[in-house]
Design an enzyme around this catalytic site. Sequence first.
Site, mmCIF file in Angstrom:
data_model
loop_
_atom_site.group_PDB
_atom_site.id
_atom_site.type_symbol
_atom_site.label_atom_id
_atom_site.label_comp_id
_atom_site.label_asym_id
_atom_site.label_seq_id
_atom_site.Cartn_x
_atom_site.Cartn_y
_atom_site.Cartn_z
ATOM 1 N N GLU A 153 -15.886 4.023 -4.798
ATOM 2 C CA GLU A 153 -14.769 3.553 -3.287
ATOM 3 C C GLU A 153 -14.772 4.870 -2.189
ATOM 4 O OE1 GLU A 153 -11.145 3.095 -5.401
ATOM 5 O OE2 GLU A 153 -11.209 0.822 -5.365
ATOM 6 N N GLU A 191 -15.587 -5.124 -7.612
ATOM 7 C CA GLU A 191 -13.868 -4.983 -9.066
ATOM 8 C C GLU A 191 -12.948 -6.085 -8.591
ATOM 9 O OE1 GLU A 191 -12.225 -1.065 -8.957
ATOM 10 O OE2 GLU A 191 -14.451 0.050 -8.926
HETATM 11 C C1 GAL Z 1 -9.856 0.968 -7.888
HETATM 12 C C2 GAL Z 1 -11.188 2.025 -8.601
HETATM 13 C C3 GAL Z 1 -11.467 2.100 -10.021
HETATM 14 C C4 GAL Z 1 -9.496 1.708 -11.061
HETATM 15 C C5 GAL Z 1 -9.347 0.696 -9.904
HETATM 16 C C6 GAL Z 1 -7.717 0.949 -10.545
HETATM 17 O O1 GAL Z 1 -9.432 1.423 -6.864
HETATM 18 O O2 GAL Z 1 -12.524 1.834 -8.398
HETATM 19 O O3 GAL Z 1 -12.365 2.895 -10.399
HETATM 20 O O4 GAL Z 1 -9.910 2.736 -10.402
HETATM 21 O O5 GAL Z 1 -8.820 0.913 -9.485
HETATM 22 O O6 GAL Z 1 -7.144 1.495 -10.774
#
Ligand code: GAL
Length: 665
Positions: free
Chosen positions: A144, A304
């Site tokens: 990110e 994700e």
């Molecule tokens: C996303 C990030 C992950 C994890 C997730 C939950 O923004 O890429 O590494 O932190 O949020 O907080």
Amino acid sequence: MGIHFGVDYYPEHWDKDRWETDAKLMQEMGVQVVRMAEFSWFKMEPKKGEFHFEWLEEAVALLDSYGIKTVLGTPTAAPPAWIIEENPEILPIDMQGRVRHFGGRHHDCQSNSAYREHIRRFVTAMSQRFAENPGVIGWQIDNELGNSHGDLCMCNSCKKRYQEWLEKKYGNIEMLNEAWGTAFWSQGYNSFSQIGTPLITAVGENPSAMLDWKCFCSDLIVDFAKWQADIIRENCPNHFITHNYMCFDNKVNYYDLGELLDFVSNDIYPAGNWQKQPHQPDYEMASCQDVVRGYKKQPYWVMEQQAGIAGWGTMGRAVDPGQMSAWAMQSVAHGADCVVFFRWRACAMGTEQYWHGILGHSGRPGRTYEEAKKLIHTFTPHMDEMQGSMPAPEVAIVHSFRQNYALDIQPNHPDLHYVEELQIYYRGFYEKKIPVDFVQGMDDLSGYKLVVAPLQYLMNPELEQHYMDYVAQGGHLVLTMRTGVKDEHNLCMIDRELPGKLGDICGIEVADYDCLFEKEGSVLFGKNEYPVEKWADIITLKGAKAIGEYGTSFYKGTPAITENGYEKGKVWYVGTEPSKELVSDLTEYLAKECELTKLGSAPEGVEMMTRENAGQCWLFVINHTEEEKVYHLYGNYKMLEGEKQDFLKPYEVQLFVRNKYGRTN
Ligand code: GAL
Ligand code: ZN
């Protein structure tokens, strides 16, 4: 067979003797891919030059033996303490001039040359080590990019780079003084070396300088990513490179970043614990999917996808039964070829202890696991068929990072947000089941029946001409308030009325306006009166006709929405921010005028979206609510998944197909 579903996995958070249980459970669930290691620098290099990739190789091999491939993340969003000890200058400086210290993540300055050297050493070693590994298929660079870098970094290294960037852009300081309007408040510079990073001032900031700063930061992040991409490309010519984006987030220009990548990935948390509502409305989520597809105009991955309750210190709402499946299939409906759930299992340590995964802390399969398993087994075969297919919308909404930056710097109205404004128009089409693409203004627009370009605030002669040509050749264009206000340096344009040259194709002139600050206005459109917000352009007709009029204030009865024929095309101008109801009726009007295709009819909360390839068109119908819903399709499709056409159970996802020549298969 393609790869369509996966999980984000952190084997390093668990005893090794658990790994095989995980691999078995994943295999039963239908997982085909994991992403690993994107925060594990210390575990892979506990001391400078002492590499320990064995544990990761073991995990990769074990998963591979269960038919699960690996995407490796480079861990450069979390440099370990020994690196910071060796080179404390890597720590970033915020706008207050404070050092942001070790103990979280993203504690790195992206221009720092010592950090770049650490990255070169590490990424070279890692990519060489895994280049021939049969379990590895690709890479995610960093994590990110831009996240948490909101007001970073103001350090001397960034300052120097910024000065160089400006010198390259402007050539000499006089040009910069002019472009930044430094005659104001005695801000003139004698040389580039006097220019600083935007540390906190006593009061105020220069909007032109801030626009350059934001563009510089974006370029810096792209350069930072390229540093790694070049190394990986050289060492791993058979692997893909991607990055996990954050929807509309604007710290880095995702179109530029996309040029380095084989494909784009995205992260989706519709029920994040930071949200003010239980979860994002479905039209908003859909708009995120469409903009992500637009960044590279090709299918993408979700790296994700929220799988459970989100939480750091506080938690978000539980994900209803079926809701995660609806989210996942929404991604697929809009062009995702693979969906990776975050995360495999809720972990017991660190900041994200309450970020729930497919498995809870107990590690036992429960309702989320069963739901994911069913979803994956149902849809994987269909996704094999539709791999590579794309939505083919007739409508485009123009999206631009520069416009977004300029309106972040000066929102004009305290509650005016660029992305929300795009979503206001987006929603009109979404609710009418009319698919939308997001495009950049200078893209080829000729394939679209309608182009909506809200807030064309910064304008330049090329973009002006591009819009004029599109309309002249028969295009339909919607422009809005705050168009043609500024030049490309973020200086107000002078010696003409708004919206500048585009006034010719709009057939209007805007010599006056009202910021609807503490009050609402209204607009009469058709037979109804609708509330409007934020802004009212006071419009003089110069050939256009009014199709909506203001109902309030001293400009009551004057045009608020106009329509103008220009050569072979037509242009509408909306001088205010329309309410949801007004957008809905305006969209209906535009749909008729431009002969737009609707996929069907359905109440709010029910989504329809298609993907197609040369021969087939797949239609998704998704219920994003916890209630039963009724809908109707305008077209002849064969049902592939679902219980009963025209009816949806709570969160049900139905899939249909037709061949492209209209007949049912
Ligand atoms: C996303 C990030 C992950 C994890 C997730 C939950 O923004 O890429 O590494 O932190 O949020 O907080
Ligand atoms: Zn810096």
